[in-house]
Scaffold this motif. Structure first.
Motif, PDB file in Angstrom:
ATOM      1  N   VAL A 244      22.682 -55.710  98.749  1.00  0.00           N
ATOM      2  CA  VAL A 244      23.816 -55.581  99.675  1.00  0.00           C
ATOM      3  C   VAL A 244      24.375 -56.938 100.096  1.00  0.00           C
ATOM      4  CG1 VAL A 244      23.015 -53.345 100.540  1.00  0.00           C
ATOM      5  CG2 VAL A 244      22.279 -55.455 101.680  1.00  0.00           C
TER       6      VAL A 244
ATOM      7  N   ASP B 183      27.901 -56.496 101.885  1.00  0.00           N
ATOM      8  CA  ASP B 183      28.711 -55.356 101.454  1.00  0.00           C
ATOM      9  C   ASP B 183      28.519 -54.220 102.458  1.00  0.00           C
ATOM     10  OD1 ASP B 183      29.798 -53.098 100.202  1.00  0.00           O
ATOM     11  OD2 ASP B 183      29.328 -53.861  98.202  1.00  0.00           O
TER      12      ASP B 183
ATOM     13  N   ARG C 275      28.446 -50.589 101.136  1.00  0.00           N
ATOM     14  CA  ARG C 275      27.179 -50.244 100.489  1.00  0.00           C
ATOM     15  C   ARG C 275      26.075 -50.045 101.522  1.00  0.00           C
ATOM     16  NH1 ARG C 275      25.710 -53.662  95.248  1.00  0.00           N
ATOM     17  NH2 ARG C 275      27.578 -52.541  94.586  1.00  0.00           N
TER      18      ARG C 275
END
Length: 391
Positions: free
Chosen positions: A141, A152, A155
């Protein structure tokens, strides 16, 4: 300002206000009536308070320069009635089943606690050393770890973590936590790296253990580590001669030298050595140019923690003058990369924070081999003359 943006700003301001309120409240020693408090034996930056059906965890210093505290209430049942003083604090249901680790040491703690199966995502996955953790193939991530600009968020939210463990080195990471909180993702900041001593750092595994309902196991683990640490320190304290130890390697021409109260400095002292820069105030690293280091290095007898060097040849390639240092000439150049891999993972930076007993045993054995004749090194190795990889 457009209306949607206005709503977003308003929500963010609301979150900021809530967090500031919680830090304000926690900072005034919130302690519910009837609660049982567990005071850490070494750590100074967290506390544990238990009541009927709930556990209150406090982080007294969430980040460098922070004011006030952060606190989280752990409950096994979301319907558990809480004292009025705790009603507005972030609530996390335990044991957690889905964990996102934005710090590599968290991954090691999960493995040591037998909770690696809970790991669903990681920041800086390429820096993982643990074969078991890598085999789980956790979702990446954030390639560099932490909660900075590379994280992210889509995510992270998609992984549905019960908790995200992170550091807050910068204001950007604090803002990222606020954003995730707004999205319904609980973020818990860890501060073991801000503790003053190796054992204080290691005791934070108790803090983490409570999220898995393993507080007793975490405390037992820490007691064993502390007992082994004290045993080695007691033996090393009997030495008459304390060799002088230098640490580090230049990065783009600059040496970053830890202060006399830094983690390596304390370990060197407890191992029966004398840190070359023990008179440097504080614990943070200070930049020095090569000339200043070369001028002082004549006192050093041992050289440890040599960055990315895999051999003495690498040291000379960086700067031919390194061959003039006494530890180099006398073959006492050690690096903490015995457990490392080709992708950049180094177990020293993953698990050593929880195992200062193993670090201390290595240092004491390399400084005073006669006292520890049968020691098998765990993190450290003597750098060979040539060779591009660690064993």
């Amino acid at each position: 300002m457009k209306c949607p943006e206005g709503r977003t700003v308003a929500r963010l301001l609301g979150v900021v206000a809530a967090v500031l309120f919680l830090r304000f409240a926690a900072g005034f020693g919130l302690f519910p009536a009837g609660a049982e408090e567990r005071i850490p034996s070494a750590a100074t930056l967290f506390t544990v308070e238990r009541g009927e059906g709930w556990t209150l965890l406090r982080n007294r210093l969430p980040w460098i320069g922070g004011e006030g505290e952060l606190a989280w209430v752990l409950v096994e049942d979301e319907k558990t009635p809480l004292p009025e003083e705790l009603a507005l604090l972030p609530r996390i249901r335990v044991p957690v089943r889905r964990v996102l680790a934005m710090t590599i040491p968290t991954v090691s703690a999960l493995e040591l606690l037998g909770e690696l199966e809970t790991l669903v995502g990681v920041g800086g996955g390429r820096f993982l050393y643990s074969p078991a953790a890598k085999a789980k193939n956790p979702v990446e991530v954030g390639p560099e770890g932490g909660m900075g600009a590379g994280s992210d968020f889509e995510r992270i939210v998609a992984l549905r973590p019960d908790v995200v463990f992170a550091y807050a080195y910068t204001s950007q990471e604090q803002e990222s936590a606020l954003r995730l909180r707004e999205l319904g993702v609980p973020v818990v900041f860890l501060s073991e790296y801000l503790e003053a001593t190796p054992l204080a750092r290691a005791e934070w595994i108790v803090f983490l253990a409570h999220f898995f309902g393993r507080g007793a196991e975490g405390e037992a683990f820490f007691r064993d580590v502390a007992a082994r640490y004290e045993n080695v320190r007691t033996i090393a304290a009997t030495v008459r001669a304390r060799p002088v130890v230098m640490t580090g390697a230049p990065f783009r021409g600059t040496w970053y030298i830890g202060g006399g109260e830094s983690w390596p400095a304390r370990l060197i002292a407890d191992a029966g050595g004398r840190y070359l820069w023990s008179d440097l105030p504080g614990s943070v690293s200070v930049p020095f140019d090569g000339e200043a280091v070369f001028a002082r290095s004549g006192e050093a007898e041992y050289w440890i923690n040599c960055g990315q060097w895999k051999s003495r040849e690498d040291a000379v390639r960086d700067d031919p003058r390194h061959a003039l240092f006494r530890p180099f000439r006398e073959g006492r150049l050690y690096n903490n990369d015995l457990r490392s891999n080709a992708t950049g993972g180094n177990d020293y930076y993953e698990s050593a924070v929880w195992r200062p007993d193993l670090v201390l045993a290595d240092l004491a054995a390399l400084l005073h081999p006669a006292l520890f004749p049968e020691h098998a090194f765990f993190y450290y190795r003597l750098l060979p003359e040539r060779g591009g990889t660690a064993p």
